[in-house]
Design an enzyme around this catalytic site. Structure first.
Site, short mmCIF file in Angstrom:
data_model
loop_
_atom_site.label_atom_id
_atom_site.label_comp_id
_atom_site.label_asym_id
_atom_site.label_seq_id
_atom_site.Cartn_x
_atom_site.Cartn_y
_atom_site.Cartn_z
N TRP A 180 0.80 -1.22 0.00
CA TRP A 180 0.00 0.00 0.00
C TRP A 180 0.83 1.27 0.00
CZ3 TRP A 180 1.90 2.33 4.20
CH2 TRP A 180 2.30 1.52 5.29
N ASN A 181 2.11 1.21 0.36
CA ASN A 181 2.84 2.45 0.63
C ASN A 181 3.16 3.25 -0.64
OD1 ASN A 181 4.66 0.31 0.03
ND2 ASN A 181 6.35 1.49 0.88
N LYS A 204 -2.19 -8.66 -7.43
CA LYS A 204 -2.99 -8.55 -6.21
C LYS A 204 -2.47 -7.36 -5.40
CE LYS A 204 -3.92 -10.06 -1.64
NZ LYS A 204 -3.98 -8.64 -1.33
N ASP A 206 -2.64 -4.28 -2.49
CA ASP A 206 -3.14 -4.22 -1.13
C ASP A 206 -4.58 -3.69 -1.11
OD1 ASP A 206 -2.18 -4.21 1.89
OD2 ASP A 206 -3.41 -2.42 1.59
N GLY A 255 6.97 -6.50 0.57
CA GLY A 255 6.26 -6.47 1.84
C GLY A 255 7.16 -6.89 2.98
N GLU A 277 11.24 -8.08 -2.15
CA GLU A 277 11.80 -6.91 -1.48
C GLU A 277 11.12 -6.79 -0.13
OE1 GLU A 277 11.22 -2.46 -1.48
OE2 GLU A 277 12.49 -2.75 -3.25
N LEU A 278 11.90 -6.91 0.94
CA LEU A 278 11.34 -7.07 2.28
C LEU A 278 11.73 -5.89 3.18
CD1 LEU A 278 12.07 -10.90 2.46
CD2 LEU A 278 10.05 -9.74 1.55
N CYS A 311 10.24 1.74 2.01
CA CYS A 311 11.16 0.64 2.32
C CYS A 311 12.61 1.09 2.40
CB CYS A 311 11.00 -0.47 1.30
SG CYS A 311 11.28 0.04 -0.41
N GLU A 409 11.91 -2.67 12.42
CA GLU A 409 11.48 -1.64 11.47
C GLU A 409 10.24 -0.94 12.01
OE1 GLU A 409 10.94 -1.31 6.65
OE2 GLU A 409 10.20 -3.12 7.64
#
Length: 540
Positions: A180-181, A204, A206, A255, A277-278, A311, A409
């Site tokens: 969503w960011n 898909k 958010d 996410g 990407e975490l 992120c 985080e």
């Protein structure tokens, strides 16, 4: 901090979102026919919907149709039918569609920015950067399509006798699960190289930011992509996201690290690839020779862009003793001068957090730190007077390892300041922890900064910039080390992940085997002589 009044909202929403499905007086932020046009793109037969509210005043936005596992199966079936012919479409035609998208997103930027701000609550200037990044990505991959995807001749086993070439074959249907960011950037940019490479996409997004993703899908079709090539599903992650992972030929996920681990295990079971990407706990280093005021300006962007919900934003600032006090004064002063609010106005420097859950996390991290001895230099409070999820940009000092915000985080507008005495110490502390996504180094000596950057265990490091230099350099790969993820977006890696490398070799005149009745022993001696000759000739 300067305050920006929130956008007007109905009085009955001041205590929290109403349920517009059962409240005929609810005032929607967006035209209902516009929303209906977008939401018709969701593959859904369930008859159920999910109500979405804006972080700006809790204003109702839409009821988004929800997908079932069977709907995901249907979305993949449609995508596979469209992909079969798309893969045969000449590369120049695929690239031309991306260039048309480049122009479309720039032409429609006001509409896109409005939607991003309504759904995410971010400052309008941050929403514009999403439009710019989509345009950059579309143009970069369109202009470099042949460079990345053309069949490539490579050296064969024997000169003249062996011709070898490498083809780039599309994976098939790529599943993209986006956060969503950055609802426009993350929904589209990972998918553009997948499309260019000849794949279809099932997306898909958010639940909070479905409308932006759906408008992106509409623009892709307007740009000339075949109907059916980009499918959108909606619903809870465990059910709908799990179904996407179970059906995709490749998975792209952005996410949390926890969810990334689950997806990695599921992909491993099926022997399909994934890029993840975490999380991150990104460090910024201000060296003793840094331009203090330039570094302080950069730090406000590094920490507070999109209210810290980025992120690659910085949550740890390591500052050399020699400039620490001057930097802190400049940084705190700039932070206090920021304009806050939840509105569509261009004057807002920092917008809202996206949800109550994010606000709860940020509040908990700050309260825990203060309770254990950290000092708040500025900020530290929620601001419900400006918006339901607005939290002041917050600078902490004295954060220690027993505090929750030290290693976890926060993903909000909170940063911890630390002194360092020597650069070896700064690098060691920057590398401390489990993450390795992005870092920033500030110095007047750029060569020294680059040398230091190579010692930091992060996928991207920016010198005299926060994150924009690497993020905006589309030829440079971007991604995380350690628990910040697998794989890379952008550059050659960002498109090659969506392809299979297929090698085709043609042998001429003689086989790679004994000829003319030659024995295996004699053949081995002949081969050895040939290998020695090729070595002397400098052949690879």
């Amino acid at each position: 901090m300067t305050e920006q009044s929130p956008a007007p909202s109905p009085d009955d929403l001041s205590a929290g979102p109403a349920d517009p499905e059962h409240d005929s007086t609810a005032t929607y932020a967006l035209d209902r026919s516009y929303v209906d046009r977008l939401t018709r793109r969701v593959v859904s037969t369930t008859g159920s919907t999910d109500a979405v509210f804006s972080p700006i005043g809790g204003t109702p936005l839409a009821h988004v149709p929800q997908s079932s596992a069977a709907d995901v199966t249907e979305a993949f079936a449609r995508a596979r039918r469209a992909q079969a012919s798309w893969a045969d479409t000449p590369l120049d035609e695929r690239a031309a569609a991306l260039l048309r998208l480049h122009d479309l997103v720039l032409d429609r930027q006001e509409e896109l920015i409005d939607l991003v701000v309504w759904e995410s609550g971010k400052a309008r200037k941050d929403a514009y950067l999403e439009v710019a990044h989509v345009a950059l990505t579309a143009r970069y991959y369109a202009r470099t399509a042949h460079q990345h995807l053309d069949t490539r001749r490579v050296g064969g086993m024997f000169p003249v006798l062996t011709r070898a070439e490498v083809h780039r074959v599309p994976k098939g249907v790529v599943g993209i699960i986006s956060p969503w960011n950055y609802p426009l950037t993350m929904a589209l940019c990972d998918g553009l190289p997948a499309l260019l490479a000849g794949n279809a996409v099932v997306s898909k997004p958010d639940a909070q930011t479905m409308l932006t993703a759906l408008l992106g899908a509409e623009l892709l079709e307007e740009a000339g992509l075949p109907s059916g090539l980009w499918q959108v599903v909606a619903g809870p992650g465990p059910e709908v996201g799990g179904a996407v992972v179970a059906a995709a030929d490749y998975v792209c996920f952005t996410g949390s690290t926890a969810t990334g681990r689950v997806i990695a295990r599921q992909c491993a079971e099926r022997l399909v690839g994934c890029s993840l990407e975490l999380g991150g706990k990104n460090p910024m280093l201000v060296l003793r020779d840094a331009d203090v005021h330039r570094a302080a300006e950069g730090a406000t962007r590094a920490v507070f862009s999109n209210a810290g919900q980025l992120c690659v934003s910085m949550e740890r600032l390591f500052v050399a003793d020699q400039v620490y006090d001057r930097f802190v004064d400049a940084f705190v002063s700039r932070t206090q001068a920021m304009t806050l609010g939840a509105s569509q106005d261009w004057s807002v420097d920092m917008g809202s957090l996206i949800s109550q859950a994010q606000l709860d996390t940020v509040t908990r991290h700050v309260e825990d730190a203060v309770a254990k001895g950290a000092r708040v230099l500025t900020g530290g409070r929620a601001r419900p007077d400006l918006g339901p999820f607005v939290f002041e940009p917050t600078v902490l000092e004295g954060v220690s390892a027993d505090m929750e915000c030290f290693g976890k985080e926060t993903f909000g507008p909170v940063v911890a300041l630390y002194r360092f005495h020597g650069e070896d110490e700064a690098v060691d502390r920057a590398n401390d922890g489990l993450y390795g996504l992005n870092a920033s180094v500030w110095t007047r000596d750029a060569a020294r900064g680059r040398a230091l950057a190579r010692r930091i265990r992060c996928g991207t490091v920016n010198v005299n910039e926060a994150y924009g230099a690497t993020f905006g350099s589309l030829a440079a790969p971007m991604g995380g080390m350690r628990e910040s993820g697998l794989g890379r977006r952008q550059g050659a890696e960002g498109i090659h992940r969506y392809t299979e490398a297929q090698s085709v070799a043609t042998q001429r005149l003689v086989p790679i085997a004994p000829v003319l009745g030659m024995s295996e022993e004699v053949n081995a001696r002949v081969m050895t002589s040939a290998l020695r000759l090729l070595h002397r000739l400098g052949r690879a």
